[in-house]
Design a protein around this motif. Structure first.
Motif, PDB file in Angstrom:
ATOM      1  N   UNK A   1      24.471  -9.171 -19.507  1.00 52.12           N
ATOM      2  CA  UNK A   1      24.499  -9.474 -20.614  1.00 52.12           C
ATOM      3  C   UNK A   1      22.867  -9.150 -21.266  1.00 52.12           C
ATOM      4  N   UNK A   2      22.691  -9.078 -22.525  1.00 51.78           N
ATOM      5  CA  UNK A   2      21.426  -8.724 -23.053  1.00 51.78           C
ATOM      6  C   UNK A   2      21.143  -9.813 -24.390  1.00 51.78           C
ATOM      7  N   UNK A   3      19.859  -9.808 -24.513  1.00 54.48           N
ATOM      8  CA  UNK A   3      19.431 -10.710 -25.884  1.00 54.48           C
ATOM      9  C   UNK A   3      18.103  -9.744 -26.119  1.00 54.48           C
TER      10      UNK A   3
ATOM     11  N   UNK B   1      15.832  -7.859 -23.475  1.00 56.30           N
ATOM     12  CA  UNK B   1      16.032  -8.497 -22.133  1.00 56.30           C
ATOM     13  C   UNK B   1      17.292  -8.268 -21.693  1.00 56.30           C
ATOM     14  N   UNK B   2      17.445  -7.858 -20.441  1.00 59.61           N
ATOM     15  CA  UNK B   2      19.028  -7.889 -19.926  1.00 59.61           C
ATOM     16  C   UNK B   2      18.901  -8.831 -18.852  1.00 59.61           C
ATOM     17  N   UNK B   3      19.929  -9.391 -18.467  1.00 57.30           N
ATOM     18  CA  UNK B   3      20.391 -10.568 -17.601  1.00 57.30           C
ATOM     19  C   UNK B   3      21.439  -9.986 -16.852  1.00 57.30           C
ATOM     20  N   UNK B   4      21.221  -9.803 -15.381  1.00 56.05           N
ATOM     21  CA  UNK B   4      22.142  -9.524 -14.499  1.00 56.05           C
ATOM     22  C   UNK B   4      22.512 -10.592 -13.414  1.00 56.05           C
ATOM     23  N   UNK B   5      23.830 -10.956 -13.622  1.00 64.28           N
ATOM     24  CA  UNK B   5      24.148 -12.094 -12.498  1.00 64.28           C
ATOM     25  C   UNK B   5      24.716 -11.441 -11.340  1.00 64.28           C
TER      26      UNK B   5
END
Length: 157
Positions: free
Chosen positions: A93-95, A98-102
């Motif tokens: 997901x992105x904001x 910034x990308x967040x990989x789970x």
């Protein structure tokens, strides 16, 4: 050596997904996964992985891998062999930039390592925890482009 690597991966998965409090419990779990080893071999494996014992959320002392501060237990864990055959990626997901990989527990650092060594021009850097990777994108980079690029590195994006 291939058998030892498989056993070590299975051991990491078992410790990450179960509350195992004794070497006998670990030996039995490994046996269920198809690895019949001696207590001495298990002892050496645990030492090599730098496994320690720590209190879990319910106060029971269990084996933990290094750098695990909160022990995320999977409610319906796959067998260790199934886990080693499936990728660790869960979601991205992105904001803003910034990308967040789970990921599954224990996979973030190896996936981040692969990202960092791929020299992706849209990425300034990554920070990995146990099951989360933060990606900082360069200004002006597009999320869709980065996702497409990451798809060549990480299966199942």
């Amino acid at each position: 050596m291939k058998i030892k690597n498989s056993r070590m991966e299975a051991l990491k998965m078992l410790i990450s997904s179960n509350e195992l409090g004794s070497q006998e419990e670990v030996l039995q779990a490994l046996k269920r996964e198809g690895f019949k080893i001696t207590q001495a071999t298990l002892s050496r494996d645990l030492k090599q992985l730098k496994v320690a014992k720590a209190a879990s959320m319910n106060g029971k002392y269990v084996y933990v891998l290094p750098n695990e501060t909160m022990y995320k237990r999977v409610h319906k864990p796959l067998s260790a062999i199934e886990m080693t055959r499936t990728p660790g990626f869960i979601s991205i997901n992105y904001s803003g930039n910034i990308g967040v990989i789970k990921t599954r527990p224990g996979y973030a650092s190896s996936i981040a390592y692969n990202i960092d060594n791929s020299s992706i021009p849209e990425i300034l850097g990554t920070i990995a925890g146990d099951d989360t990777i933060f990606i900082v994108m360069k200004e002006g980079s597009h999320q869709d482009t980065l996702t497409d690029t990451l798809n060549s590195i990480i299966s199942n994006i």
